[in-house]
Design a protein around this motif. Structure first.
Motif, PDB file in Angstrom:
ATOM      1  N   LYS A 165      72.624  22.343  31.453  1.00 21.40           N
ATOM      2  CA  LYS A 165      73.289  23.138  30.413  1.00 21.40           C
ATOM      3  C   LYS A 165      73.906  22.223  29.367  1.00 21.40           C
ATOM      4  O   LYS A 165      73.921  22.542  28.177  1.00 21.40           O
ATOM      5  CB  LYS A 165      74.301  24.079  31.053  1.00 21.40           C
ATOM      6  CG  LYS A 165      75.757  23.735  30.852  1.00 21.40           C
ATOM      7  CD  LYS A 165      76.619  24.647  31.640  1.00 21.40           C
ATOM      8  CE  LYS A 165      77.953  23.961  31.956  1.00 21.40           C
ATOM      9  NZ  LYS A 165      78.740  24.642  32.937  1.00 21.40           N
ATOM     10  N   PHE A 166      74.344  21.043  29.811  1.00 24.66           N
ATOM     11  CA  PHE A 166      74.931  20.118  28.836  1.00 24.66           C
ATOM     12  C   PHE A 166      73.876  19.546  27.933  1.00 24.66           C
ATOM     13  O   PHE A 166      74.118  19.276  26.770  1.00 24.66           O
ATOM     14  CB  PHE A 166      75.676  18.998  29.564  1.00 24.66           C
ATOM     15  CG  PHE A 166      76.906  19.501  30.227  1.00 24.66           C
ATOM     16  CD1 PHE A 166      76.954  19.607  31.600  1.00 24.66           C
ATOM     17  CD2 PHE A 166      77.986  19.912  29.490  1.00 24.66           C
ATOM     18  CE1 PHE A 166      78.082  20.095  32.214  1.00 24.66           C
ATOM     19  CE2 PHE A 166      79.106  20.397  30.096  1.00 24.66           C
ATOM     20  CZ  PHE A 166      79.154  20.504  31.470  1.00 24.66           C
ATOM     21  N   PHE A 167      72.687  19.383  28.509  1.00 25.79           N
ATOM     22  CA  PHE A 167      71.598  18.902  27.674  1.00 25.79           C
ATOM     23  C   PHE A 167      71.299  19.875  26.555  1.00 25.79           C
ATOM     24  O   PHE A 167      71.165  19.509  25.397  1.00 25.79           O
ATOM     25  CB  PHE A 167      70.338  18.711  28.520  1.00 25.79           C
ATOM     26  CG  PHE A 167      70.071  17.262  28.747  1.00 25.79           C
ATOM     27  CD1 PHE A 167      69.636  16.469  27.691  1.00 25.79           C
ATOM     28  CD2 PHE A 167      70.283  16.680  29.975  1.00 25.79           C
ATOM     29  CE1 PHE A 167      69.407  15.139  27.886  1.00 25.79           C
ATOM     30  CE2 PHE A 167      70.063  15.354  30.154  1.00 25.79           C
ATOM     31  CZ  PHE A 167      69.621  14.578  29.120  1.00 25.79           C
ATOM     32  N   HIS A 168      71.225  21.132  26.955  1.00 19.19           N
ATOM     33  CA  HIS A 168      70.944  22.158  25.943  1.00 19.19           C
ATOM     34  C   HIS A 168      72.008  22.115  24.874  1.00 19.19           C
ATOM     35  O   HIS A 168      71.699  22.114  23.677  1.00 19.19           O
ATOM     36  CB  HIS A 168      70.902  23.533  26.603  1.00 19.19           C
ATOM     37  CG  HIS A 168      69.651  23.729  27.400  1.00 19.19           C
ATOM     38  ND1 HIS A 168      68.407  23.580  26.837  1.00 19.19           N
ATOM     39  CD2 HIS A 168      69.456  24.037  28.710  1.00 19.19           C
ATOM     40  CE1 HIS A 168      67.482  23.786  27.768  1.00 19.19           C
ATOM     41  NE2 HIS A 168      68.092  24.055  28.915  1.00 19.19           N
ATOM     42  N   LYS A 169      73.211  22.053  25.344  1.00 17.73           N
ATOM     43  CA  LYS A 169      74.320  22.048  24.384  1.00 17.73           C
ATOM     44  C   LYS A 169      74.173  20.915  23.407  1.00 17.73           C
ATOM     45  O   LYS A 169      74.241  21.095  22.192  1.00 17.73           O
ATOM     46  CB  LYS A 169      75.631  21.864  25.163  1.00 17.73           C
ATOM     47  CG  LYS A 169      76.438  23.107  25.307  1.00 17.73           C
ATOM     48  CD  LYS A 169      77.818  22.693  25.722  1.00 17.73           C
ATOM     49  CE  LYS A 169      78.479  23.746  26.587  1.00 17.73           C
ATOM     50  NZ  LYS A 169      79.724  23.280  27.155  1.00 17.73           N
ATOM     51  N   TYR A 170      73.949  19.725  23.977  1.00 16.51           N
ATOM     52  CA  TYR A 170      73.887  18.522  23.142  1.00 16.51           C
ATOM     53  C   TYR A 170      72.754  18.626  22.138  1.00 16.51           C
ATOM     54  O   TYR A 170      72.915  18.355  20.944  1.00 16.51           O
ATOM     55  CB  TYR A 170      73.689  17.312  24.050  1.00 16.51           C
ATOM     56  CG  TYR A 170      73.458  16.037  23.279  1.00 16.51           C
ATOM     57  CD1 TYR A 170      72.194  15.478  23.227  1.00 16.51           C
ATOM     58  CD2 TYR A 170      74.489  15.417  22.612  1.00 16.51           C
ATOM     59  CE1 TYR A 170      71.976  14.332  22.530  1.00 16.51           C
ATOM     60  CE2 TYR A 170      74.276  14.266  21.907  1.00 16.51           C
ATOM     61  CZ  TYR A 170      73.027  13.724  21.866  1.00 16.51           C
ATOM     62  OH  TYR A 170      72.820  12.588  21.169  1.00 16.51           O
ATOM     63  N   GLN A 171      71.590  19.069  22.654  1.00 17.46           N
ATOM     64  CA  GLN A 171      70.438  19.121  21.764  1.00 17.46           C
ATOM     65  C   GLN A 171      70.673  20.096  20.634  1.00 17.46           C
ATOM     66  O   GLN A 171      70.351  19.830  19.470  1.00 17.46           O
ATOM     67  CB  GLN A 171      69.196  19.521  22.553  1.00 17.46           C
ATOM     68  CG  GLN A 171      68.614  18.313  23.300  1.00 17.46           C
ATOM     69  CD  GLN A 171      67.657  18.714  24.372  1.00 17.46           C
ATOM     70  OE1 GLN A 171      67.421  19.910  24.564  1.00 17.46           O
ATOM     71  NE2 GLN A 171      67.111  17.747  25.067  1.00 17.46           N
TER      72      GLN A 171
ATOM     73  N   ARG B 229      73.467  21.028  19.436  1.00 19.38           N
ATOM     74  CA  ARG B 229      74.448  20.503  18.484  1.00 19.38           C
ATOM     75  C   ARG B 229      73.800  19.497  17.547  1.00 19.38           C
ATOM     76  O   ARG B 229      74.051  19.481  16.356  1.00 19.38           O
ATOM     77  CB  ARG B 229      75.598  19.849  19.241  1.00 19.38           C
ATOM     78  CG  ARG B 229      76.896  20.071  18.496  1.00 19.38           C
ATOM     79  CD  ARG B 229      78.018  19.602  19.290  1.00 19.38           C
ATOM     80  NE  ARG B 229      77.738  18.263  19.777  1.00 19.38           N
ATOM     81  CZ  ARG B 229      78.696  17.467  20.217  1.00 19.38           C
ATOM     82  NH1 ARG B 229      79.920  17.894  20.211  1.00 19.38           N
ATOM     83  NH2 ARG B 229      78.422  16.285  20.671  1.00 19.38           N
ATOM     84  N   GLN B 230      72.941  18.664  18.144  1.00 22.61           N
ATOM     85  CA  GLN B 230      72.221  17.677  17.326  1.00 22.61           C
ATOM     86  C   GLN B 230      71.449  18.370  16.217  1.00 22.61           C
ATOM     87  O   GLN B 230      71.501  17.994  15.064  1.00 22.61           O
ATOM     88  CB  GLN B 230      71.241  16.888  18.207  1.00 22.61           C
ATOM     89  CG  GLN B 230      71.918  15.880  19.095  1.00 22.61           C
ATOM     90  CD  GLN B 230      72.324  14.663  18.291  1.00 22.61           C
ATOM     91  OE1 GLN B 230      73.487  14.566  17.903  1.00 22.61           O
ATOM     92  NE2 GLN B 230      71.390  13.771  18.013  1.00 22.61           N
TER      93      GLN B 230
END
Lengths: 789, 267
Positions: A357-363, A365-366
């Motif tokens: 889920k953090f990956f999704h978030k980060y991506q 946001r990027q």
């Protein structure tokens, strides 16, 4: 004693909590406040330490058959006399055995836990004897050592595990509920027990609180144990030093702090709910929470509506370590053993997969950031065209930028926050929101791009087209003559060679440019040579023939059998090398030379001795015969010998050497085009004159020849030519004298007149001489009286 | 008594093993291009563990010698024996050196006995020069024995005594042997002419090479032995190889003049 301790401790524990959360604050206090408060604090601390020390010793005495940890009943701590080091030493003395004791207990506990696993209905477990717990914790909080770390970590894990349990609660609701219920029951039972054990301590709020915490922890450890049973990996990692659950709890805490404020609030509510279910009264906890909230607000970022625990760069770097998406290499994860190439290792291989889920978030946001940047760029480009109305709809979280945009952003954020508030407080809301943002942004971008393409001025196209056309024409056109290789005069335009600057090589040296500087230099040289009285002439250079010299220098190798043995040969070689004595040269010397050398040596010896005898103070050194002194001013021409080997002498010859034979006008090379009108005429007339003269001479010769040998006539051309050559050679030698025609006498036509003239002239010659003498005489006969003085 | 001789097949095998054991198969530096000669010093090395002989042979020579029945092959001696027992060497005398040996026997004996303090005898039965160390042998007995063996072996190869004695005096002298056919596979008249080129008229070419390079060369049929320091042997071998390959002697002579010049310039 105990009541005093509790009275003292209660505010201090509160302070300590504050201290642990923000250790820098205490220093600030020390800096700001007066020394009186300082000393007060000091005294308080000393007291507490002393009491705690005594308590622990008592405990040790009760539990270990009257054996204390440190061997002292009480800590030696007089105010203002004892310094920190002595106190610390004493505490250390106590801590070492205490640590061992604790370790032992923990081991025991682990064993108990194992056995408890097998028979579920056994009695609840205790990490340490509860009578010690609060004392230990306090002790450890007060002084910094390993046990302190343990306790603080345990506390942390409490919070963290709570968080994790709450977060996981959403995923597996029923199982979690069951677990919580079990835990509750257990803790209740324990609390009862403790109440029974420590009736006299009931008034102790602090103690109660501590117990409460311990209870929670214990129940949690139980729960963790169950998890451990399910997960073999975690069991491996749980080696007594690191606790998987502690670490996970810490990580979860970290995650939670990253979440939006709303999320945080929700979280806190959850926590409180949890607490209210698990325990009766939790004032202190709430107080703690309040403290946390106050402190956390420092880091709270009002613009983004999020708490920023890490810098942007750090987050990016961390994510960069997991360079693959979470779903990319599931197979590797499944392997478990993970034979990963160490060179290509990523953080994910090392630390395991992060939560997707953090990956999704980060991506996401990027992506958002990228789009924002893009849109900003566009904005900057077309400042005037920017649609402010559209900008209102635009949901970008850009913090920096111009004021108007910032204002918009704030509005948007507020709106967004309110929207989020209305939604359920899960992470998904944030995600969805960002998704919406993405959609909006992409649509707008497309529209912008379309606008740009339509608005693109057609002038640019035409310009590039023109450029391209020009380039094509240039490529297709005929190449200039300089690029066409070998070329004749006809093929290139007129005077093109003069305009061009072709490159070619010359082996010979360039002739120096004759200018004022050059002549000045020459004059300098001349002047210098005059001063030095250096009258030498230029020495003609001689290029040495290398090949010939080489052959001549090579020594002849004997083709006879050597008379020397190999040993002798090597011996001589060695002598020559080491001692410098050449046996061959010595053998070659004749008898006379040997004697001469000996004599020379003797004489030199004698001379030096005589010098020493005759001069007390000065003995000139024996003269070195070979010292060769050379003039410092060597002719400069010798330095210019360096001519490349492949260049012949002929190329190096100077013009005056080449044209040495001719003189005057002939010596100067001049083409027809170089001469002007006058020169050309002079040349032509000179030629004519020469030809005329030659013709006249020829005619005269022929006349003479015809006169000399009239019989021969002009019939025989060979004879005639021969005669003429003879004549010319005779004239060259000066044997021929031409007769001169007397222009005054014209009476040669008649013989009588001729002879008469002849007679007269002869008579004149004879008489003339006589007359001359007579005349001379007459002049001498003049008397001196005739001259007037 | 230890058996000195074994069956021929076993003999060659042993010899091969010995050659490999020694691990001294010098690869001749690539001056001659593809005609590099591999050499070993198996000729007088009876016990490889003791000392390496300075007499190097090309492989072909070593094998051809090994196939000879008359060559004795000794069993490997253990190191323990050396301390107490006297060391022992024997060098076989070929038939063509028998008479010269008899004539020069006194001269050979003198340095071996007086200088190295070895006990020497000639065994007429198996035509071997046998020598051994005694209590009088000073220095390192093994090294002096090896020196003596090398000296005698060099004499047997055809070097004169005064040249072979240099092996006793100088440490950095070596004997290198190779065959003409090692350089180039020549047969019949070609081989004869190649040998002729090496020797030259009245041995002029050979002497020129000897004098220029400060070596001694023995041409025995198609076998060539060179005695000299390592660098000098290399130069001489170059010249000989170019002669074998067909270079005109005049050219080689000019090269030798260059070599002589450079050798003189060295000091």
């Amino acid at each position: 004693m105990r009541s005093f301790c509790s009275q003292l401790l209660l505010p201090l524990v509160f302070d300590l909590h504050q201290l642990l959360n923000a250790p820098h604050k205490i220093f600030d206090d020390f800096d700001q406040n007066s020394s009186t408060k300082n000393s007060e604090n000091r005294q308080k601390l000393l007291q507490i330490i002393a009491t705690l020390f005594a308590e622990i010793e008592q405990l040790a005495a009760t539990s270990q058959n009257n054996e204390t940890f440190s061997g002292m009943q009480e800590m030696y701590a007089d105010n203002d006399v004892v310094d920190a080091e002595t106190i610390f030493g004493q505490v250390e003395l106590q801590n070492a055995p205490l640590f061992k004791f604790l370790k032992k207990d923990i081991k025991k506990f682990a064993k108990l836990a194992d056995t408890a696993k097998i028979n579920e209905d056994s009695t609840p477990l205790q990490l340490v004897d509860l009578s010690q717990i609060h004392d230990e914790d306090e002790e450890n909080d007060n002084d910094d050592n390993e046990s302190n770390e343990d306790s603080s970590e345990e506390e942390d894990s409490d919070d963290g595990s709570k968080g994790s349990s709450s977060s996981s609660g959403s995923t597996s609701e029923d199982s979690e509920a069951r677990r919580i219920r079990l835990r509750m029951e257990r803790s209740m039972a324990e609390a009862d027990e403790e109440d029974f054990d420590f009736d006299d301590d009931d008034d102790d709020d602090d103690n109660n609180n501590q117990q409460q915490q311990k209870n929670n922890k214990r129940s949690l450890t139980r729960e963790q144990q169950e998890e451990l049973d399910n997960d073999p990996m975690a069991k491996d990692m749980n080696d007594g030093f690191f606790d998987v659950h502690e670490m996970e709890g810490f990580a979860d805490e970290e995650e939670d702090l990253h979440m939006s404020k709303f999320g945080q609030q929700q979280q806190r509510q959850d926590d409180e709910d949890d607490d209210s279910v698990s325990s009766e009264d939790n004032e202190d906890d709430e107080d703690d929470d309040m403290l946390f909230r106050e402190k956390d607000d420092d880091n709270f970022d009002p613009a983004s509506g999020k708490k920023q625990f890490r810098e942007e760069d750090e987050i990016r770097a961390l994510m960069g370590m997991y360079n693959n998406g979470p779903g990319d290499d599931d197979d590797e994860d499944n392997d478990g053993t993970g034979a990963v190439d160490p060179a290509n290792m990523t953080a994910s291989d090392f630390f395991g997969r992060p939560n997707p889920k953090f990956f999704h978030k980060y991506q996401e946001r990027q992506k958002r950031e990228k789009k924002n940047r893009k849109s900003n760029d566009l904005d900057y480009d077309s400042w005037d065209d920017h649609d402010f109305a559209a900008g209102n709809d635009d949901d970008d979280d850009e913090e920096e930028g111009d004021d108007w945009r910032n204002a918009d952003n704030l509005k948007n954020q507020e709106r967004q926050r309110s929207k989020n508030g209305s939604k359920s407080g899960s992470d998904d809301s944030d995600q969805e929101n960002s998704d919406d943002d993405d959609g909006d942004a992409s649509d707008e971008e497309k529209a912008d791009a379309a606008k740009e393409t339509t608005q693109k001025p057609s002038g640019r196209d035409s310009r590039t087209d023109a450029k391209i056309r020009a380039l094509e024409e240039e490529a297709l056109a005929e190449k200039p003559w300089t690029m066409r290789g070998e070329i004749t005069g006809k093929a290139r335009p007129e005077n093109s060679l003069l305009e061009a600057t072709p490159e070619f090589e010359l082996a010979a040296k360039m002739a120096p440019a004759i200018n004022a500087q050059h002549t000045e230099n020459l004059e300098d040289v001349i002047r210098r040579r005059i001063l030095e009285e250096d009258w030498d002439d230029v020495i003609p250079r001689e290029l040495s023939d290398i090949k010939g010299n080489d052959k001549g220098d090579l020594p002849e190798v004997s083709q006879e059998k050597s008379k020397l043995s190999l040993g002798e040969l090597y011996e001589r070689e060695y002598l020559k090398k080491a001692a410098g004595y050449d046996v061959e040269a010595a053998e070659k010397q004749t008898e006379e030379e040997k004697v001469k050398n000996e004599m020379r040596g003797l004489f030199a010896n004698l001379c030096s001795k005589l010098d020493a005898l005759s001069n007390y103070h000065f003995a000139p050194r024996p003269v070195e015969p070979d010292a060769d002194i050379k003039m410092a001013s060597a002719p400069a021409i010798a330095l210019e010998e360096a001519l490349p080997l492949h260049v012949s002498d002929g190329r190096a010859a100077a013009p005056e050497e080449v044209y040495a034979g001719k003189r005057g006008r002939e010596s100067v090379l001049r083409g027809d085009s170089e001469m002007d009108q006058v020169e050309r005429k002079r040349l032509r007339s000179a030629k004519k004159r020469a030809r005329r003269k030659a013709r006249q001479e020829k005619l005269a010769d022929e006349k003479v020849i015809s006169k000399l040998t009239p019989g021969l006539g002009l019939n025989n051309p060979y004879e005639k030519r021969k005669l003429r050559e003879e004549l010319s050679s005779a004239r060259g030698l000066g044997k021929v004298s031409d007769g001169v025609v007397d222009a005054n006498n014209k009476d040669y036509t008649q013989s009588t007149a001729f002879f008469k003239n002849l007679q007269e002239s002869v008579q004149n010659e004879i008489h003339g001489k006589v007359d001359g003498k007579a005349k001379g005489d007459t002049t001498e006969k003049k008397k001196s009286s005739a001259f007037k003085l | 008594k230890k058996p000195f001789r074994s069956s021929p097949s076993q003999n060659t095998l042993l010899h091969k093993m010995e050659v490999e054991q020694q691990n001294v198969q010098h690869k001749v530096s690539g001056d001659v291009g593809e005609h590099a000669i591999e050499t070993s010093n198996a000729h007088t090395t009876i016990d490889p563990s003791v000392l390496q002989s300075r007499i190097l042979q090309s492989k072909s020579l070593a094998y051809s010698d090994a196939s000879d029945d008359t060559l004795p092959v000794f069993e490997q001696m253990s190191q323990q024996n050396h301390g107490s027992e006297s060391l022992y060497r024997r060098v076989r005398c070929p038939a063509h050196r028998y008479t010269p040996l008899r004539n020069d026997w006194e001269a050979i004996l003198a340095p071996l006995v007086h200088y190295l303090k070895l006990q020497v005898r000639f065994n007429t039965k198996n035509r071997c020069v046998e020598m051994k160390t005694s209590v009088h042998t000073i220095d390192c007995p093994a090294s002096s024995l090896q020196k003596g063996a090398d000296f005698v072996a060099a004499y047997m190869l055809g070097f004169e005594i005064q040249d072979a004695v240099a092996l006793l005096r100088l440490e950095d002298l070596f004997v290198e042997s190779f065959q003409v056919t090692d350089v180039k596979m020549l047969k019949g008249d070609h081989l004869s002419r190649a040998i002729g080129r090496i020797a030259g008229q009245d041995g002029k070419t050979r002497f020129a090479i000897e004098n220029a390079t400060r070596t001694r060369i023995v041409v025995a049929d198609s076998r060539i032995h060179m005695l000299g320091s390592y660098a000098n042997i290399r130069v001489a071998r170059n010249a000989l190889c170019s002669l074998i390959l067909g270079a005109p002697p005049g050219k080689v002579y000019n090269n030798m003049r260059n070599v002589a010049k450079r050798m003189n310039e060295r000091y």
